[in-house]
Design an enzyme around this catalytic site. Structure first.
Site, PDB file in Angstrom:
ATOM      1  N   PHE A 117       0.839  -1.216  -0.067  1.00  0.00           N
ATOM      2  CA  PHE A 117      -0.084   0.121   0.023  1.00  0.00           C
ATOM      3  C   PHE A 117       0.847   1.179  -0.190  1.00  0.00           C
ATOM      4  O   PHE A 117       1.944   1.347   0.697  1.00  0.00           O
ATOM      5  CB  PHE A 117      -0.979   0.189   1.116  1.00  0.00           C
ATOM      6  CG  PHE A 117      -1.988   0.829   1.288  1.00  0.00           C
ATOM      7  CD1 PHE A 117      -3.126   0.611   0.664  1.00  0.00           C
ATOM      8  CD2 PHE A 117      -1.993   2.189   1.858  1.00  0.00           C
ATOM      9  CE1 PHE A 117      -4.189   1.625   0.874  1.00  0.00           C
ATOM     10  CE2 PHE A 117      -2.888   2.834   1.970  1.00  0.00           C
ATOM     11  CZ  PHE A 117      -4.205   2.813   1.159  1.00  0.00           C
ATOM     12  N   ASP A 188       2.809  -5.939   7.595  1.00  0.00           N
ATOM     13  CA  ASP A 188       1.446  -5.345   7.724  1.00  0.00           C
ATOM     14  C   ASP A 188       0.246  -6.141   7.445  1.00  0.00           C
ATOM     15  O   ASP A 188       0.132  -6.690   6.448  1.00  0.00           O
ATOM     16  CB  ASP A 188       1.455  -4.233   6.601  1.00  0.00           C
ATOM     17  CG  ASP A 188       0.521  -3.135   6.781  1.00  0.00           C
ATOM     18  OD1 ASP A 188      -0.515  -3.476   7.393  1.00  0.00           O
ATOM     19  OD2 ASP A 188       0.664  -1.907   6.298  1.00  0.00           O
ATOM     20  N   TYR A 213      -9.936  -0.751  11.394  1.00  0.00           N
ATOM     21  CA  TYR A 213     -11.238  -0.410  10.948  1.00  0.00           C
ATOM     22  C   TYR A 213     -11.743  -1.076   9.666  1.00  0.00           C
ATOM     23  O   TYR A 213     -12.699  -0.786   8.841  1.00  0.00           O
ATOM     24  CB  TYR A 213     -11.365   1.341  10.485  1.00  0.00           C
ATOM     25  CG  TYR A 213      -9.958   1.553   9.748  1.00  0.00           C
ATOM     26  CD1 TYR A 213     -10.097   1.311   8.310  1.00  0.00           C
ATOM     27  CD2 TYR A 213      -8.948   2.174  10.264  1.00  0.00           C
ATOM     28  CE1 TYR A 213      -8.890   1.703   7.560  1.00  0.00           C
ATOM     29  CE2 TYR A 213      -7.861   2.559   9.455  1.00  0.00           C
ATOM     30  CZ  TYR A 213      -7.839   2.172   8.143  1.00  0.00           C
ATOM     31  OH  TYR A 213      -6.696   2.802   7.451  1.00  0.00           O
ATOM     32  N   LYS A 214     -10.920  -1.787   9.109  1.00  0.00           N
ATOM     33  CA  LYS A 214     -11.165  -2.806   8.161  1.00  0.00           C
ATOM     34  C   LYS A 214     -11.939  -4.168   8.685  1.00  0.00           C
ATOM     35  O   LYS A 214     -13.162  -3.937   9.071  1.00  0.00           O
ATOM     36  CB  LYS A 214      -9.998  -3.157   7.275  1.00  0.00           C
ATOM     37  CG  LYS A 214      -9.100  -1.912   6.567  1.00  0.00           C
ATOM     38  CD  LYS A 214      -8.097  -2.269   6.009  1.00  0.00           C
ATOM     39  CE  LYS A 214      -7.658  -0.813   5.315  1.00  0.00           C
ATOM     40  NZ  LYS A 214      -6.189  -0.729   4.887  1.00  0.00           N
ATOM     41  N   ARG A 360     -13.033  -3.748  -6.430  1.00  0.00           N
ATOM     42  CA  ARG A 360     -12.758  -4.613  -5.301  1.00  0.00           C
ATOM     43  C   ARG A 360     -14.154  -5.165  -4.610  1.00  0.00           C
ATOM     44  O   ARG A 360     -14.893  -4.210  -4.299  1.00  0.00           O
ATOM     45  CB  ARG A 360     -12.042  -4.288  -4.416  1.00  0.00           C
ATOM     46  CG  ARG A 360     -10.408  -3.836  -4.666  1.00  0.00           C
ATOM     47  CD  ARG A 360      -9.735  -3.302  -3.506  1.00  0.00           C
ATOM     48  NE  ARG A 360     -10.438  -2.541  -2.457  1.00  0.00           N
ATOM     49  CZ  ARG A 360      -9.898  -1.997  -1.394  1.00  0.00           C
ATOM     50  NH1 ARG A 360      -8.493  -2.580  -1.013  1.00  0.00           N
ATOM     51  NH2 ARG A 360     -10.103  -1.052  -0.689  1.00  0.00           N
TER      52      ARG A 360
HETATM   53  C1  LIG Z   1      -5.559   0.630   4.856  1.00  0.00           C
HETATM   54  C2  LIG Z   1      -4.024   0.814   4.719  1.00  0.00           C
HETATM   55  C3  LIG Z   1      -3.239   1.520   5.465  1.00  0.00           C
HETATM   56  C4  LIG Z   1      -4.033   2.802   5.765  1.00  0.00           C
HETATM   57  O1  LIG Z   1      -3.086   3.472   6.711  1.00  0.00           O
HETATM   58  P1  LIG Z   1      -3.605   4.692   7.854  1.00  0.00           P
HETATM   59  O2  LIG Z   1      -2.615   5.273   8.412  1.00  0.00           O
HETATM   60  O3  LIG Z   1      -4.657   3.752   8.767  1.00  0.00           O
HETATM   61  O4  LIG Z   1      -4.593   5.602   6.854  1.00  0.00           O
HETATM   62  C5  LIG Z   1      -1.903   1.457   5.304  1.00  0.00           C
HETATM   63  N1  LIG Z   1      -1.424   0.231   4.802  1.00  0.00           N
HETATM   64  C6  LIG Z   1      -2.102  -0.612   4.354  1.00  0.00           C
HETATM   65  C7  LIG Z   1      -1.370  -1.783   3.936  1.00  0.00           C
HETATM   66  C8  LIG Z   1      -3.529  -0.615   4.262  1.00  0.00           C
HETATM   67  O5  LIG Z   1      -4.114  -1.622   3.847  1.00  0.00           O
END
Ligand SMILES: *Cc1c(COP(=O)(O)O)cnc(C)c1O
Length: 401
Positions: A117, A188, A213-214, A360
């Site tokens: 990400f 992660d 939050y996911k 998705r």
């Molecule tokens: C959703 C997601 C994030 C989001 O990061 P925030 O700091 O919570 O906005 C980061 N890394 C990955 C791999 C994600 O899927």
């Protein structure tokens, strides 16, 4: 066996909506609304500042980051006492990488992949720039990671499940490979925690991070988590050395001394309202077996793939077919994916879009079943067959896709 009709009843989903975006923002657990209301009235309202010591059933709000950390730790196979919640995932990535790099001072490469990400890569770039010690962020294709694991690598930093395609890395194997090469591994788990069983301890991860939050349904902006392996807990040096990660925050010493174990990864004042919602959301997991979630998720995903492939030949599956190579989402490539997703959302089927062409669909057995997926596939087929996406209102790009 997990009773999935009981878990479904724990969520407040609007009528007429099929929600296939729980991989991005989990829906509202019914208990969260009531719990937050009560906390606001009795604790914030009634206890004022004494809530830090007396709130949250007498344990004090201040205990929530480690206690909720343990509740999440149980879902990711962490040893008790080695996970803490707080801040955002971007911040937790930064903290894990900074601590890991300090443990490998003679090595200069951070290895990651192009399926990561972007924020993880951005945070790494920013950290390496401010360190100014000649580090390099090396980003290779996901299937080239193993071959790129040389003895220059200080830290392997990967997201287990690709947010676009749903492709899943082999965490234990790549961690073992990193260790053989003398590197540390940061995982992660943003698209893993709550999606399937994870075993950070068994898999040997040095650090793990993720968001709540996911798949964990903690609500928009719910705090992230970080796990530090017990073997590093007493030596990892926090780069973001905030007062609540201090050994004795209320001694107000002028010098920083890291707190015990993972507590040193706390930074500043925790978000109590948001943690209250997360605490209620985590109750759902007391009723659930993650093995059952995994089995059901794969059944539902296979069903959705089969239905969409049969009805929509213009869409190409982007998610690996092999069960052990995927997380809990299904993605299709389609040239007009953005407009098609907008058309779907207008019909009550909510998924999302990731550039350049990925549609998705999050598969979340807690509140989604086969009839939902058959109906979603039929709606998608109607939109594609009849080009219902081809309207100006569906092409208009919003800020969040
Ligand atoms: C959703 C997601 C994030 C989001 O990061 P925030 O700091 O919570 O906005 C980061 N890394 C990955 C791999 C994600 O899927």
């Amino acid at each position: 066996m997990t009773d999935f009709s009981a878990t479904r009843a724990m969520f407040d989903l609007p009528d007429g909506v099929i929600y296939l975006d729980g991989n991005s923002l989990g829906p509202l657990p019914r208990a969260a609304r009531e719990r937050v209301n009560r906390m606001m009235a009795r604790e914030w309202g009634g206890m004022l500042i004494t809530g830090w010591n007396r709130g949250w059933n007498g344990e004090g709000w201040m205990a929530m980051p480690t206690r909720l950390g343990d509740r999440i730790g149980r879902l990711i196979g962490a040893e008790p006492g080695h996970t803490v919640v707080g801040d955002t995932l971007s911040i937790k990535v930064y903290q894990a990488l900074a601590a890991a790099l300090e443990m490998r001072p003679d090595r200069k490469v951070v290895l990651s992949d192009s399926g990561n990400f972007p924020t993880d890569l951005y945070m790494a770039e920013g950290l390496l720039r401010s360190l100014d010690r000649g580090h390099e962020l090396r980003v290779v294709a996901p299937d080239a990671v193993e071959a790129a694991m040389t003895d220059e690598v200080a830290v392997l930093m990967l997201t287990e499940v690709d947010y676009r395609t749903g492709r899943r890395h082999d965490m234990p194997a790549l961690t073992a490979r990193a260790h053989e090469a003398g590197a540390l591994a940061i995982w992660d788990l943003a698209h893993s925690a709550g999606a399937f069983p994870v075993d950070v301890a068994g898999g040997g991860a040095d650090f793990a991070v993720g968001c709540s939050y996911k798949y964990l349904n903690g609500g928009p902006g719910a705090p992230a988590f970080i796990y530090v392996a017990p073997r590093h807990a007493g030596s990892a040096r926090p780069a973001l050395s905030g007062w609540l990660g201090h050994e004795a925050p209320f001694a107000f010493d002028l010098d920083y001394r890291p707190g015990a174990g993972v507590e040193r990864m706390r930074v500043g004042t925790p978000p109590v309202i948001q943690m209250t919602a997360l605490d209620a959301a985590l109750d759902v997991w007391d009723e659930v077996s993650l093995d059952d979630i995994r089995t059901r998720s794969l059944e539902l995903s296979d069903l959705f793939i089969a239905e969409v492939e049969a009805a929509c030949p213009d869409l190409t599956l982007a998610t690996p077919r092999s069960h052990d190579r995927r997380g809990s989402q299904v993605s299709f490539r389609f040239e007009h994916g953005y407009a098609a997703m907008q058309a779907l959302i207008a019909r009550g089927v909510i998924g999302d879009f990731r550039a350049p062409d990925i549609m998705r669909f999050g598969i979340t057995p807690l509140y989604i079943d086969d009839s939902d997926l058959r109906a979603a596939a039929a709606t998608l087929a109607d939109i594609i067959e009849n080009r219902l996406w081809d309207r100006p209102e569906h092409r208009h790009r919003q800020k969040v896709t």
